[in-house]
Design an enzyme around this catalytic site. Structure first.
Site, PDB file in Angstrom:
ATOM      1  CG  ASP A   1      44.946  41.703  45.220  1.00  0.00           C
ATOM      2  OD1 ASP A   1      44.540  40.708  45.850  1.00  0.00           O
ATOM      3  OD2 ASP A   1      44.201  42.653  44.908  1.00  0.00           O
TER       4      ASP A   1
ATOM      5  CG  ASP B   1      45.039  46.741  41.115  1.00  0.00           C
ATOM      6  OD1 ASP B   1      45.912  47.542  41.519  1.00  0.00           O
ATOM      7  OD2 ASP B   1      43.983  46.507  41.745  1.00  0.00           O
TER       8      ASP B   1
END
Length: 335
Positions: A207, A224
């Protein structure tokens, strides 16, 4: 696991994750908050920043129940730690009580050090070259091993399941439903021929957009890794491309120029850019539809329930369908 814990594990909305449970979970790993819990922008999980009694700032991440298995979460942690050990700037969870993943009353969580910085905003091609260099460093480490438990990017999850979710959703306005599925279904059918096998499968951030890259002075830090998975290297690069075709050519050249300081890039992956972009567009809509009962999503994405959004998506899907007919980007501007 007791009955109450089992019920919390099925709680996709986090309604049972009260401040008291959060604090007691942190104290169970000998972290004692001395400040309030500041909720950070995270919708899939619940993430809180706080200061502890040791005067350090931490971030606690509580995983959405039933989304990942323990083995998959631990692979996420191991990957980010391997990157950190190789001096690739990432934020990895702390090992507390000899483990990085913790359980408390049905919830799973981990603790990160709080890292300063702002979202990376590339303003020039030099910035993209610098970013490409950092992604190249990340991939250099990523290619040394393979995931055993994390999923691969695949048509079934990104497109087939997402299409089914949207077909079953009451959120698509009746007035726009026919036009919406009249383009979405042919696009999904066309994407079925996407050959992900033309690229080597490797570990990815998964991502890698500018919101997951922090900049502090000249250092870029990846955060993340919740969506890390296996797939083609281009997946961690194409999200940096925007604007018209000429601009994307220039951006791609700058990224790959920096990338190849550390990792060879296979140009055979370039035809995957637009199919992968289409995968993400479809999956993103389905993700919002699946999570809509979570009040955090309704507060953060109120436009998702408005007809105007779906009208815009019809246009976006038509443009993406047309983009599949264009000649793939090359690394030689002008070709």
């Amino acid at each position: 696991m007791n009955e109450a814990s089992a019920e919390q594990c099925a709680d996709f909305s986090f309604q049972g994750l009260t401040p008291d449970i959060i604090v007691r979970a942190l104290e169970s790993v000998d972290i004692y908050p001395s400040s309030g819990l500041l909720a950070l922008n995270s919708y899939e999980n619940r993430v809180y920043q706080f200061t502890a009694d040791d005067r350090r700032r931490y971030v606690a991440k509580f995983y959405r129940p039933q989304r990942w298995s323990d083995a998959q979460i631990l692979e996420e942690h191991q990957f980010s730690q391997a990157l950190l050990d190789a001096e690739v700037p990432v934020v990895a969870p702390l090992c507390l009580q000899q483990q990085s993943l913790h359980h408390f009353e049905g919830y799973r969580f981990c603790i990160f050090p709080s890292v300063g910085g702002r979202a990376f905003e590339p303003n020039a091609l030099d910035d993209l070259e610098r970013l490409g260099r950092q992604i190249g460093r990340l991939h250099q480490v990523a290619r040394q091993h393979h995931f055993q438990h994390r999923p691969r990017i695949n048509y079934h999850e990104y497109v087939t399941q997402s299409l089914h979710t949207l077909q079953q959703s009451a959120l698509v306005p009746e007035a726009i439903s026919h036009a919406f599925f009249a383009i979405l279904e042919p696009l999904a059918a066309r994407l079925a021929s996407t050959d992900l096998a033309i690229a080597s499968q490797q570990r990815l951030h998964g991502d890698c957009h500018i919101g997951n890259i922090l900049q502090y002075e000249q250092q870029l830090t990846f955060v993340d890794f919740d969506d890390c998975r296996s797939g083609p290297a281009i997946q961690d690069l194409w999200m940096m491309l925007n604007g018209d075709r000429q601009q994307q050519w220039q951006q791609l050249d700058a990224l790959i120029y920096g990338y190849e300081d550390f990792c060879r890039f296979d140009e055979a992956e370039l035809p995957l850019i637009e199919p992968l972009r289409a995968f993400r567009i479809i999956q993103y809509m389905a993700w919002l539809a699946k999570r809509w009962q979570d009040s955090a999503f309704q507060r953060a994405f109120p436009w998702f329930a408005e007809q105007r959004y779906w009208e815009q998506q019809v246009l976006a899907l038509k443009e993406q369908y047309a983009a599949l007919d264009e000649k793939p980007l090359s690394l030689n501007i002008g070709q």
